[in-house]
Design a protein around this motif. Structure first.
Motif, short mmCIF file in Angstrom:
data_model
loop_
_atom_site.label_atom_id
_atom_site.label_comp_id
_atom_site.label_asym_id
_atom_site.label_seq_id
_atom_site.Cartn_x
_atom_site.Cartn_y
_atom_site.Cartn_z
N LYS A 194 20.32 67.05 -79.08
CA LYS A 194 20.66 65.84 -78.34
C LYS A 194 21.04 66.17 -76.89
CE LYS A 194 23.55 61.70 -78.42
NZ LYS A 194 23.74 61.74 -76.95
N ILE A 195 21.81 67.23 -76.70
CA ILE A 195 22.18 67.63 -75.35
C ILE A 195 20.94 68.03 -74.56
CG2 ILE A 195 23.41 69.38 -74.01
CD1 ILE A 195 25.54 69.38 -76.20
N ALA A 196 20.00 68.73 -75.23
CA ALA A 196 18.75 69.11 -74.56
C ALA A 196 17.96 67.88 -74.13
CB ALA A 196 17.92 69.98 -75.50
N ARG A 197 17.97 66.84 -74.96
CA ARG A 197 17.28 65.59 -74.59
C ARG A 197 17.98 64.93 -73.40
NH1 ARG A 197 17.01 65.21 -80.36
NH2 ARG A 197 14.84 65.46 -81.08
N ASP A 198 19.30 64.94 -73.42
CA ASP A 198 20.04 64.34 -72.29
C ASP A 198 19.74 65.06 -70.98
OD1 ASP A 198 21.19 62.57 -74.06
OD2 ASP A 198 23.04 63.71 -74.30
N LEU A 199 19.43 66.35 -71.05
CA LEU A 199 19.10 67.13 -69.86
C LEU A 199 17.61 67.05 -69.51
CD1 LEU A 199 21.14 70.39 -70.62
CD2 LEU A 199 21.73 68.59 -68.99
N SER A 200 16.83 66.33 -70.36
CA SER A 200 15.36 66.26 -70.19
C SER A 200 14.76 67.66 -70.18
CB SER A 200 14.99 65.52 -68.91
OG SER A 200 15.48 64.19 -68.93
N LEU A 201 15.31 68.54 -71.01
CA LEU A 201 14.87 69.93 -71.03
C LEU A 201 13.42 70.06 -71.47
CD1 LEU A 201 15.90 72.80 -70.53
CD2 LEU A 201 16.61 72.90 -72.91
N GLY A 202 12.98 69.13 -72.31
CA GLY A 202 11.61 69.20 -72.81
C GLY A 202 10.56 69.18 -71.73
N LYS A 203 10.86 68.52 -70.59
CA LYS A 203 9.89 68.44 -69.49
C LYS A 203 9.59 69.80 -68.88
CE LYS A 203 11.26 63.78 -68.02
NZ LYS A 203 11.80 62.99 -66.87
N TYR A 204 10.50 70.74 -69.01
CA TYR A 204 10.38 72.02 -68.32
C TYR A 204 9.91 73.15 -69.25
CZ TYR A 204 13.21 69.30 -65.10
OH TYR A 204 13.69 68.31 -64.28
N LEU A 205 9.52 72.80 -70.48
CA LEU A 205 9.11 73.83 -71.43
C LEU A 205 7.63 74.15 -71.28
CD1 LEU A 205 10.95 72.65 -74.68
CD2 LEU A 205 11.72 74.29 -72.97
N LEU A 206 7.29 75.40 -71.37
CA LEU A 206 5.90 75.85 -71.35
C LEU A 206 5.46 76.02 -72.81
CD1 LEU A 206 3.45 76.75 -69.68
CD2 LEU A 206 4.38 79.09 -69.75
N LEU A 207 4.63 75.10 -73.28
CA LEU A 207 4.22 75.10 -74.68
C LEU A 207 2.73 75.32 -74.80
CD1 LEU A 207 6.22 71.98 -75.98
CD2 LEU A 207 6.89 74.37 -76.14
N GLY A 208 2.31 75.79 -75.95
CA GLY A 208 0.90 75.90 -76.24
C GLY A 208 0.26 74.52 -76.35
N SER A 221 13.97 71.19 -83.35
CA SER A 221 14.01 72.65 -83.52
C SER A 221 13.67 73.36 -82.22
CB SER A 221 13.06 73.07 -84.64
OG SER A 221 11.73 72.65 -84.35
N ILE A 222 12.66 72.86 -81.49
CA ILE A 222 12.25 73.48 -80.24
C ILE A 222 13.29 73.23 -79.15
CG2 ILE A 222 10.54 73.38 -78.36
CD1 ILE A 222 8.40 72.92 -80.47
N LEU A 223 13.80 72.00 -79.08
CA LEU A 223 14.80 71.68 -78.05
C LEU A 223 16.08 72.48 -78.25
CD1 LEU A 223 14.32 67.81 -77.82
CD2 LEU A 223 13.75 69.50 -76.07
N SER A 224 16.55 72.56 -79.50
CA SER A 224 17.79 73.29 -79.75
C SER A 224 17.62 74.78 -79.45
CB SER A 224 18.24 73.09 -81.20
OG SER A 224 17.26 73.56 -82.11
N SER A 225 16.46 75.34 -79.82
CA SER A 225 16.21 76.76 -79.54
C SER A 225 16.11 77.01 -78.04
CB SER A 225 14.91 77.20 -80.23
OG SER A 225 15.03 77.12 -81.64
N SER A 226 15.52 76.05 -77.30
CA SER A 226 15.38 76.20 -75.85
C SER A 226 16.74 76.16 -75.16
CB SER A 226 14.47 75.10 -75.29
OG SER A 226 13.19 75.16 -75.88
#
Length: 342
Positions: A194-208, A221-226
């Motif tokens: 949830k904290i990762a979502r609040d930070l919009s961390l997903g936008k900055y991930l380099l994914l396959g 799982s990906i957001l928490s690990s990131s």
């Protein structure tokens, strides 16, 4: 009319609540540090089930977590990272048919605890239609709760465990596994995601490409690990104090919410302890009514003990109504016990 004994009880309750809130904050910070340090986390649905079982008193009544989830907890205790392929969503609870005399009044309603989650848990029928179920599963998902108990040599049929209001499947040599259980905490990935979502961390991930197409940027799982990786990099780059400062800021709001949640849990937990000690019965919460528009719904809940209504309460959510009903029931029970004892 004021009563010194009740005033003293209220004062102890207030002091205990403050102490509980401080403990909750410390646990949250410790859990954040564990995640940042690479501790193994439990998936959100399983963690939610374990929290409900704990709140219902299943572990207080002698239940012991076994299986892959306990293996993850054990790894964190030992400082070891097991192979993550070992994970499953099976929640295995073991309990002996006998209970230490030191806790004679410990009871929990495991099926009701699962039902209260409203996740769709259904009893899994056994091969013998006359035997009680020992498993509960969410249809179409891997989430499952299994109950186990030590077996005698010739015992194979499910054994009823009245203190858990359920039956368990006998398993040979299980008594060796649960002979000396240890207290431990499950690290949950929900708040981290949830904290990762609040930070919009997903936008900055380099994914396959495949992970990106399957909405990997939204997976807990990906957001928490990131976020774990981000906090760990802060720790490695700037040291413990800076990392702790960042963690404290990120978790300030979740800690405030957790404190409020722990406040609301106090009344239900206290009522369960009081009811089991004084009446040898577990409270049951029944939704009596709901009214008002969808955006301002009011719920009314009754507390039933031994089949009789013992108290009632209302609130803007079912949880709030249950807690207020529990608070009112505690007041009624204390008054009744006071009159009974003179």
């Amino acid at each position: 009319r004021r009563d010194p004994s009740l005033d003293a009880l209220a004062q102890r309750f207030t002091e205990g609540r403050a102490s509980l809130a401080e403990d909750q904050r410390n646990i949250e910070r410790l859990a954040a540090l564990l995640r940042a340090g690479g501790a193994l986390t439990t998936d959100a649905p399983s963690a939610r089930v374990l929290r409900a079982l704990a709140d219902a008193g299943v572990f207080h009544a002698g239940g012991v977590l076994v299986g892959t989830h306990s293996f993850i907890v054990l790894g964190n205790l030992l400082g070891v990272r097991w192979d993550t392929s070992l994970r499953t969503q099976d929640v295995d609870i073991a309990a002996d048919t006998t209970l230490d005399i030191a806790v004679p009044s410990a009871h929990a309603d495991l099926p009701s605890a699962l039902d209260s989650l409203q996740m769709g848990f259904l009893p899994v029928p056994g091969l013998d239609p006359e035997s009680p179920t020992t498993s509960f599963k969410v249809r179409g998902q891997g989430l499952r709760v299994d109950l186990l108990t030590p077996s005698a040599r010739t015992q194979s049929r499910p054994v009823r465990l009245p203190r858990l209001a359920a039956a368990a499947q006998p398993l040979r040599f299980l008594d060796y596994l649960i002979e000396s259980p240890i207290r431990a905490a499950v690290v949950n990935e929900t708040r981290l995601a949830k904290i990762a979502r609040d930070l919009s961390l997903g936008k900055y991930l380099l994914l396959g490409k495949g992970e990106d197409l399957t909405r990997g940027r939204e997976k807990s799982s990906i957001l928490s690990s990131s976020l774990e990786a981000l906090l760990a990099s802060i720790y490695l780059d700037a040291g413990f104090k800076k990392a702790f400062r960042v963690i404290s800021r990120l978790f300030a709001l979740p800690l405030e919410v957790a404190e409020k949640e722990s406040f609301y849990q106090d009344y239900k937990t206290k009522l369960q302890e009081l009811s089991q000690e004084a009446l040898r019965a577990t409270p049951r919460y029944v939704l009596a009514k709901q009214c008002g528009p969808a955006h301002a719904r009011v719920f009314g809940v009754k507390v039933q003990i031994q089949g009789k209504t013992a108290g009632a309460g209302a609130g803007r959510s079912k949880k709030e109504a249950e807690q207020r009903a529990a608070m009112r029931t505690i007041q009624i029970l204390y008054q009744s016990l006071k009159e009974k004892n003179g």
